[in-house]
Design a protein around this motif. Sequence first.
Motif, PDB file in Angstrom:
ATOM      1  N   MET A 222       0.847  -1.183   0.000  1.00 45.40           N
ATOM      2  CA  MET A 222       0.000   0.000   0.000  1.00 45.40           C
ATOM      3  C   MET A 222       0.893   1.246   0.000  1.00 45.40           C
ATOM      4  O   MET A 222       1.882   1.317   0.707  1.00 45.40           O
ATOM      5  CB  MET A 222      -0.911  -0.008   1.227  1.00 45.40           C
ATOM      6  N   LYS A 223       0.498   2.236  -0.762  1.00 44.36           N
ATOM      7  CA  LYS A 223       1.252   3.481  -0.856  1.00 44.36           C
ATOM      8  C   LYS A 223       1.086   4.297   0.423  1.00 44.36           C
ATOM      9  O   LYS A 223       0.045   4.218   1.082  1.00 44.36           O
ATOM     10  CB  LYS A 223       0.762   4.299  -2.044  1.00 44.36           C
ATOM     11  N   PRO A 224       2.103   5.108   0.769  1.00 49.59           N
ATOM     12  CA  PRO A 224       2.006   5.928   1.986  1.00 49.59           C
ATOM     13  C   PRO A 224       0.777   6.852   1.994  1.00 49.59           C
ATOM     14  O   PRO A 224       0.165   7.048   3.036  1.00 49.59           O
ATOM     15  CB  PRO A 224       3.297   6.744   1.975  1.00 49.59           C
ATOM     16  N   THR A 225       0.424   7.391   0.833  1.00 54.51           N
ATOM     17  CA  THR A 225      -0.750   8.268   0.772  1.00 54.51           C
ATOM     18  C   THR A 225      -2.017   7.506   1.132  1.00 54.51           C
ATOM     19  O   THR A 225      -2.855   7.998   1.889  1.00 54.51           O
ATOM     20  CB  THR A 225      -0.888   8.890  -0.634  1.00 54.51           C
ATOM     21  N   GLU A 226      -2.152   6.304   0.586  1.00 56.35           N
ATOM     22  CA  GLU A 226      -3.332   5.482   0.890  1.00 56.35           C
ATOM     23  C   GLU A 226      -3.380   5.135   2.369  1.00 56.35           C
ATOM     24  O   GLU A 226      -4.443   5.216   2.992  1.00 56.35           O
ATOM     25  CB  GLU A 226      -3.309   4.209   0.048  1.00 56.35           C
ATOM     26  N   GLU A 227      -2.246   4.752   2.935  1.00 53.03           N
ATOM     27  CA  GLU A 227      -2.180   4.431   4.369  1.00 53.03           C
ATOM     28  C   GLU A 227      -2.612   5.634   5.206  1.00 53.03           C
ATOM     29  O   GLU A 227      -3.375   5.490   6.156  1.00 53.03           O
ATOM     30  CB  GLU A 227      -0.764   4.008   4.755  1.00 53.03           C
ATOM     31  N   TYR A 228      -2.091   6.792   4.847  1.00 50.54           N
ATOM     32  CA  TYR A 228      -2.405   8.012   5.575  1.00 50.54           C
ATOM     33  C   TYR A 228      -3.908   8.285   5.564  1.00 50.54           C
ATOM     34  O   TYR A 228      -4.515   8.564   6.597  1.00 50.54           O
ATOM     35  CB  TYR A 228      -1.640   9.192   4.952  1.00 50.54           C
TER      36      TYR A 228
ATOM     37  N   PHE B 109       3.226  11.561  -1.320  1.00 56.81           N
ATOM     38  CA  PHE B 109       3.201  11.755   0.128  1.00 56.81           C
ATOM     39  C   PHE B 109       4.430  12.587   0.480  1.00 56.81           C
ATOM     40  O   PHE B 109       5.547  12.082   0.523  1.00 56.81           O
ATOM     41  CB  PHE B 109       3.213  10.405   0.840  1.00 56.81           C
ATOM     42  N   LYS B 110       4.218  13.888   0.671  1.00 59.20           N
ATOM     43  CA  LYS B 110       5.310  14.821   0.949  1.00 59.20           C
ATOM     44  C   LYS B 110       5.031  15.569   2.238  1.00 59.20           C
ATOM     45  O   LYS B 110       3.901  15.972   2.496  1.00 59.20           O
ATOM     46  CB  LYS B 110       5.453  15.850  -0.186  1.00 59.20           C
ATOM     47  N   TRP B 111       6.062  15.793   3.034  1.00 57.16           N
ATOM     48  CA  TRP B 111       5.961  16.546   4.279  1.00 57.16           C
ATOM     49  C   TRP B 111       4.886  15.977   5.197  1.00 57.16           C
ATOM     50  O   TRP B 111       4.206  16.703   5.919  1.00 57.16           O
ATOM     51  CB  TRP B 111       5.716  18.033   3.989  1.00 57.16           C
ATOM     52  N   GLY B 112       4.667  14.670   5.114  1.00 61.84           N
ATOM     53  CA  GLY B 112       3.741  13.986   5.999  1.00 61.84           C
ATOM     54  C   GLY B 112       2.271  14.083   5.621  1.00 61.84           C
ATOM     55  O   GLY B 112       1.411  13.734   6.433  1.00 61.84           O
ATOM     56  N   ILE B 113       1.970  14.581   4.409  1.00 58.22           N
ATOM     57  CA  ILE B 113       0.583  14.717   3.952  1.00 58.22           C
ATOM     58  C   ILE B 113       0.494  14.399   2.459  1.00 58.22           C
ATOM     59  O   ILE B 113       1.489  14.468   1.748  1.00 58.22           O
ATOM     60  CB  ILE B 113       0.022  16.136   4.211  1.00 58.22           C
ATOM     61  N   PRO B 114      -0.724  14.103   1.971  1.00 60.29           N
ATOM     62  CA  PRO B 114      -0.909  13.923   0.528  1.00 60.29           C
ATOM     63  C   PRO B 114      -0.722  15.268  -0.191  1.00 60.29           C
ATOM     64  O   PRO B 114      -1.266  16.291   0.236  1.00 60.29           O
ATOM     65  CB  PRO B 114      -2.354  13.448   0.392  1.00 60.29           C
ATOM     66  N   TYR B 115       0.060  15.238  -1.261  1.00 60.22           N
ATOM     67  CA  TYR B 115       0.363  16.468  -1.993  1.00 60.22           C
ATOM     68  C   TYR B 115       0.282  16.190  -3.487  1.00 60.22           C
ATOM     69  O   TYR B 115       0.957  15.308  -3.992  1.00 60.22           O
ATOM     70  CB  TYR B 115       1.774  16.949  -1.643  1.00 60.22           C
ATOM     71  N   PHE B 116      -0.546  16.947  -4.179  1.00 65.49           N
ATOM     72  CA  PHE B 116      -0.647  16.820  -5.629  1.00 65.49           C
ATOM     73  C   PHE B 116       0.457  17.623  -6.293  1.00 65.49           C
ATOM     74  O   PHE B 116       0.702  18.777  -5.929  1.00 65.49           O
ATOM     75  CB  PHE B 116      -1.994  17.354  -6.148  1.00 65.49           C
ATOM     76  N   TYR B 117       1.092  16.982  -7.267  1.00 62.65           N
ATOM     77  CA  TYR B 117       2.061  17.661  -8.117  1.00 62.65           C
ATOM     78  C   TYR B 117       1.489  17.703  -9.523  1.00 62.65           C
ATOM     79  O   TYR B 117       0.896  16.741  -9.995  1.00 62.65           O
ATOM     80  CB  TYR B 117       3.395  16.913  -8.125  1.00 62.65           C
ATOM     81  N   TRP B 118       1.674  18.840 -10.180  1.00 63.31           N
ATOM     82  CA  TRP B 118       1.214  19.005 -11.555  1.00 63.31           C
ATOM     83  C   TRP B 118       2.354  19.623 -12.344  1.00 63.31           C
ATOM     84  O   TRP B 118       2.955  20.617 -11.889  1.00 63.31           O
ATOM     85  CB  TRP B 118      -0.027  19.889 -11.586  1.00 63.31           C
ATOM     86  N   ASN B 119       2.686  19.031 -13.460  1.00 58.03           N
ATOM     87  CA  ASN B 119       3.851  19.452 -14.249  1.00 58.03           C
ATOM     88  C   ASN B 119       5.119  19.444 -13.401  1.00 58.03           C
ATOM     89  O   ASN B 119       5.947  20.346 -13.477  1.00 58.03           O
ATOM     90  CB  ASN B 119       3.638  20.826 -14.886  1.00 58.03           C
ATOM     91  N   LYS B 120       5.214  18.449 -12.531  1.00 60.18           N
ATOM     92  CA  LYS B 120       6.369  18.231 -11.643  1.00 60.18           C
ATOM     93  C   LYS B 120       6.587  19.346 -10.618  1.00 60.18           C
ATOM     94  O   LYS B 120       7.652  19.489 -10.060  1.00 60.18           O
ATOM     95  CB  LYS B 120       7.639  17.993 -12.464  1.00 60.18           C
TER      96      LYS B 120
END
Length: 114
Positions: free
Chosen positions: A1-7, A37-48
């Motif tokens: 399971m991915k860290p984001t899903e676990e969170y 999963f960045k800085w302990g929370i789910p984070y969307f990246y767009w165009n990197k």
Amino acid sequence: MKPTEEYILKQSPEFQEILFYVISVVEQELPSTELLFKWGIPYFYWNKKPFCYLAPNKKKGFVDIGFAKGFQLKHNQEYLIGENRNTVKSLRYYNLDSIPDTILRAVINEAKSL
């Protein structure tokens, strides 16, 4: 399971509902986003680049949807919260019924144009 899903699965059912809904809307509006999963929370990246994060606040009972370039947004200011932050403005939701879909989509679409 991915860290984001676990969170997300560790959150209360109310927060999970909000998180899953916001994720689905972001993915509909920006199909090429990447949820990390960045800085302990789910984070969307767009165009990197950082686009928006999803941060439940258990003490205050809301989920914060923070936009990385939030202070550059011009529309829907009455819904965006800055709170002593330099670049981020966010939408806050206390339950699934409190999410105005048109406002959420409008903010996402304006943010992607920045």
